[in-house]
Write a protein that holds these residues in place. Structure first.
Motif, mmCIF file in Angstrom:
data_model
loop_
_atom_site.group_PDB
_atom_site.id
_atom_site.type_symbol
_atom_site.label_atom_id
_atom_site.label_comp_id
_atom_site.label_asym_id
_atom_site.label_seq_id
_atom_site.Cartn_x
_atom_site.Cartn_y
_atom_site.Cartn_z
ATOM 1 N N SER A 1 26.772 11.170 67.790
ATOM 2 C CA SER A 1 25.945 9.855 67.373
ATOM 3 C C SER A 1 24.298 10.297 67.934
ATOM 4 O O SER A 1 23.898 10.997 68.683
ATOM 5 C CB SER A 1 26.325 8.633 67.986
ATOM 6 O OG SER A 1 27.597 8.364 67.498
ATOM 7 N N GLU A 2 23.462 9.619 67.141
ATOM 8 C CA GLU A 2 22.053 9.694 67.523
ATOM 9 C C GLU A 2 21.279 8.396 67.854
ATOM 10 O O GLU A 2 22.117 7.483 67.063
ATOM 11 C CB GLU A 2 21.246 10.219 66.158
ATOM 12 C CG GLU A 2 21.537 11.781 65.980
ATOM 13 C CD GLU A 2 20.478 12.420 65.005
ATOM 14 O OE1 GLU A 2 19.853 11.591 64.226
ATOM 15 O OE2 GLU A 2 20.701 13.635 64.704
ATOM 16 N N VAL A 3 20.603 8.415 68.723
ATOM 17 C CA VAL A 3 19.698 7.086 68.740
ATOM 18 C C VAL A 3 18.404 7.478 68.600
ATOM 19 O O VAL A 3 17.811 8.475 69.602
ATOM 20 C CB VAL A 3 20.006 6.313 70.419
ATOM 21 C CG1 VAL A 3 18.906 5.044 70.448
ATOM 22 C CG2 VAL A 3 21.265 5.801 70.210
ATOM 23 N N TYR B 1 21.441 1.173 71.355
ATOM 24 C CA TYR B 1 22.511 1.618 71.809
ATOM 25 C C TYR B 1 23.719 0.830 71.258
ATOM 26 O O TYR B 1 24.590 1.227 70.831
ATOM 27 C CB TYR B 1 22.436 1.977 73.341
ATOM 28 C CG TYR B 1 21.729 2.960 73.849
ATOM 29 C CD1 TYR B 1 22.385 4.393 73.588
ATOM 30 C CD2 TYR B 1 20.436 3.314 74.116
ATOM 31 C CE1 TYR B 1 21.847 5.649 74.043
ATOM 32 C CE2 TYR B 1 19.570 4.365 74.225
ATOM 33 C CZ TYR B 1 20.378 5.481 74.412
ATOM 34 O OH TYR B 1 19.638 6.589 74.710
ATOM 35 N N GLY C 1 16.828 9.273 66.505
ATOM 36 C CA GLY C 1 16.620 10.560 65.971
ATOM 37 C C GLY C 1 17.084 11.665 67.096
ATOM 38 O O GLY C 1 16.935 12.751 66.828
ATOM 39 N N LYS C 2 17.753 11.211 68.321
ATOM 40 C CA LYS C 2 18.182 12.053 69.204
ATOM 41 C C LYS C 2 19.522 11.889 69.520
ATOM 42 O O LYS C 2 20.178 10.805 69.819
ATOM 43 C CB LYS C 2 17.129 11.729 70.542
ATOM 44 C CG LYS C 2 16.081 12.464 70.721
ATOM 45 C CD LYS C 2 15.279 12.447 72.138
ATOM 46 C CE LYS C 2 16.043 12.862 73.371
ATOM 47 N NZ LYS C 2 15.418 12.451 74.430
ATOM 48 N N ARG C 3 20.242 13.111 69.683
ATOM 49 C CA ARG C 3 21.727 13.115 69.780
ATOM 50 C C ARG C 3 21.952 12.569 71.440
ATOM 51 O O ARG C 3 21.139 12.658 72.210
ATOM 52 C CB ARG C 3 22.206 14.472 69.971
ATOM 53 C CG ARG C 3 22.586 15.033 68.792
ATOM 54 C CD ARG C 3 23.876 14.823 68.249
ATOM 55 N NE ARG C 3 24.208 15.123 66.890
ATOM 56 C CZ ARG C 3 24.966 16.131 66.728
ATOM 57 N NH1 ARG C 3 25.525 16.905 67.880
ATOM 58 N NH2 ARG C 3 25.223 16.822 65.498
ATOM 59 N N LEU C 4 23.137 11.764 71.362
ATOM 60 C CA LEU C 4 23.578 11.290 72.814
ATOM 61 C C LEU C 4 23.511 12.271 73.629
ATOM 62 O O LEU C 4 24.410 13.437 73.407
ATOM 63 C CB LEU C 4 24.638 10.418 72.666
ATOM 64 C CG LEU C 4 24.567 8.956 72.546
ATOM 65 C CD1 LEU C 4 23.418 8.310 71.677
ATOM 66 C CD2 LEU C 4 25.782 7.950 72.469
ATOM 67 N N THR C 5 23.191 12.380 74.904
ATOM 68 C CA THR C 5 23.564 13.391 75.858
ATOM 69 C C THR C 5 24.973 13.187 76.321
ATOM 70 O O THR C 5 25.676 12.165 76.171
ATOM 71 C CB THR C 5 22.575 13.326 76.915
ATOM 72 O OG1 THR C 5 22.734 11.885 77.743
ATOM 73 C CG2 THR C 5 21.151 13.334 76.678
#
Lengths: 102, 386
Positions: free
Chosen positions: B198-200, B83, B202-206
């Motif tokens: 943005s992604e961290v 992050y 491979g996952k989009r930020l919630t």
């Protein structure tokens, strides 16, 4: 005039020349990747960490106590670590090769 | 003693025990006071964690007023690193010349506004306005938005009556929820939109994660910047020779900023939660208890700083921890440093002398210690350079 070579973590070799100020200032001025110098050179941030080529340690000298205390808490530090804000540019360090830690 | 001085209330305890005690809402805190111990503890995230229940590492604790985890602040490595790496480039934008130019124009205009006045109150009329306007640059949103934040008053979480004010916190949380919705409907080039895209790993930020970053950005950079700006003006009112030096030797301004951050320590302390039975400064600490890293005390440690209770405006070696230390060092430090540098340069350019009138100190009540952090109000006059 001293020639200073930086090897960055993305494997670039950058040769710079300087005659005054600190190695950190020279690197920041030329956007050397991995040297940020956030605190401007007062030894408070450790964002200018370099590894000195062993045979060049004699030219740069060893880290001071305040600098060593800082480096002790840096996980990438070793016996050849210096904070480049604490290396003053002069003819004495001509030819040194520094590997950027970050 | 000078009105602008910030005394060090920790000296005795730091020398004798190295520790202080603070009972915070029945969740006691062992305050770590020595420079070396503070840095070692800050570095050891495994034993002294940030990824505890949201709000618990803050002193005073915010567990009763907040559920949102502040990101990356309340995470630990290795998750923290992903992050932090995502967000860090955005928070280094203050180093770009065009950012500094805009900041300089803002601060110049503000100094021009107040320089006309016979007297003004620094916190409401200057520091809060400066901080709010500058935040529009950090978030990359329209300048006019600053008016909303100025209308909230000086403290996001704290009010005059109680240290922790849930109603005030809700103003901020509801506002951020609203802004996230706006950015989802109309993505732009602001921080909300950038985070939402943005992604961290491979996952989009919630939405909740985006909120976590935004709460940190708003809360972390408000009282701290306001106190730094206000304390700098108070100091310069009693040290015109420093303003004079900035005029003659502008190259010392960077060092002056670091020294002010050391001396003012705008954030007194930050907590950690102990994950295993351990020792701090030869004192046994139980798992699930709290410690705090007392930056303000470490920054006056005479074993590290010569004349620690003096502002030495061009102090050369200054390993202060005013922006914290190690993994969790201040994300907003580049923004804060740039604000302070531009402020000092602008005052040097436009202001001959600062006159200090009436002021009331803001004292943080830490049970064993009473620490001045700034002012409730402070009236001054800027005498312009003719």
């Amino acid at each position: 005039m001293a020639k200073i070579t930086f090897i960055t973590s993305d494997h670039q070799t950058i040769e710079l020349e300087g005659d005054s100020g600190s190695v950190m200032e020279l690197a920041v001025e030329h956007n050397v990747n991995g040297i940020d110098g956030d605190c401007g050179g007062v030894c408070s941030c450790a964002t200018c960490h370099v590894h000195v080529r062993p045979e060049d340690m004699e030219k740069t000298g060893a880290a001071s106590e305040i600098e060593t205390d800082m480096l002790e808490l840096d996980d990438n530090a070793d016996a050849y670590s210096r904070l480049s804000c604490q290396i003053v540019i002069s003819d004495a360090i001509d030819g040194v090769i520094l590997t950027v830690a970050k | 003693m000078e009105k602008s001085a910030l005394p060090d209330p920790f000296e005795n305890a730091r020398l004798k025990k190295g520790l202080g005690d603070l009972n915070d809402q029945n969740d006691p805190v062992k305050m770590i006071l020595r420079h070396k111990d503070v840095r070692k503890t800050a570095h050891n995230y495994k034993t002294f964690q940030s990824e505890a229940k949201p709000g618990r590492i803050v002193v005073p604790s915010e567990v009763n007023i907040r559920e949102t985890r502040q990101i990356p602040f309340e995470l630990d490595p290795p998750v923290h690193g992903a992050y932090r790496a995502l967000i860090e480039p955005w928070f280094k934008r203050p180093l770009q010349p065009e950012y500094t130019e805009k900041l300089s124009a803002q601060i110049s205009a503000l100094v021009d506004e107040v320089v006309q006045k016979d007297s003004f109150e620094v916190i409401e009329e200057f520091a809060l306005v400066l901080q709010s306007r500058a935040l529009t640059l950090l978030l990359n949103i329209p300048y006019e938005e600053a008016e909303t934040w100025i209308s909230w008053g000086t403290h996001v979480f704290r009010s005059e009556d109680t240290a922790l004010d849930a109603d005030k916190a809700n103003i901020l949380y509801d506002y951020i929820d609203g802004q996230i919705e706006v950015a989802m409907e109309n993505p732009g080039e602001d921080l909300y939109s950038v985070l939402l895209a943005s992604e961290v790993a491979g996952k989009r930020l919630t939405k909740e994660e985006v909120k976590g970053v935004m709460v940190l950005t708003f809360a972390g950079g408000r009282d701290t910047i306001i106190n730094a700006v206000t304390n700098a003006i108070a100091y310069l009112s009693e040290h015109p020779e420093s303003l004079e030096r900035f005029r003659k030797e502008p190259e010392i301004i960077g060092k002056a900023v670091e020294e002010m951050i050391r001396y003012f320590s705008p954030l007194t302390q930050m907590g950690r939660v102990v994950t295993e039975d351990t020792q701090v400064c030869e004192h046994a600490m139980k798992a699930d208890s709290r410690v705090s890293l007392c930056w303000a005390s470490a920054n006056r440690d005479a074993s590290v700083f010569e004349k620690p209770n003096e502002i030495i405006i061009d102090r050369k070696m200054n390993p202060h921890v005013g922006f914290g230390f190690s993994h969790h060092n201040c994300l907003g430090a580049s923004h804060a440093r740039q604000i302070m540098k531009v402020l000092l340069a602008t005052l040097a350019e436009k202001v001959d002398r600062i006159e200090l009138f009436e002021c009331k100190e803001n004292i943080e009540d830490l049970a064993e210690f009473q620490r001045k952090v700034g002012y409730d109000y402070i009236h001054v006059k800027f005498n312009p350079i003719q």
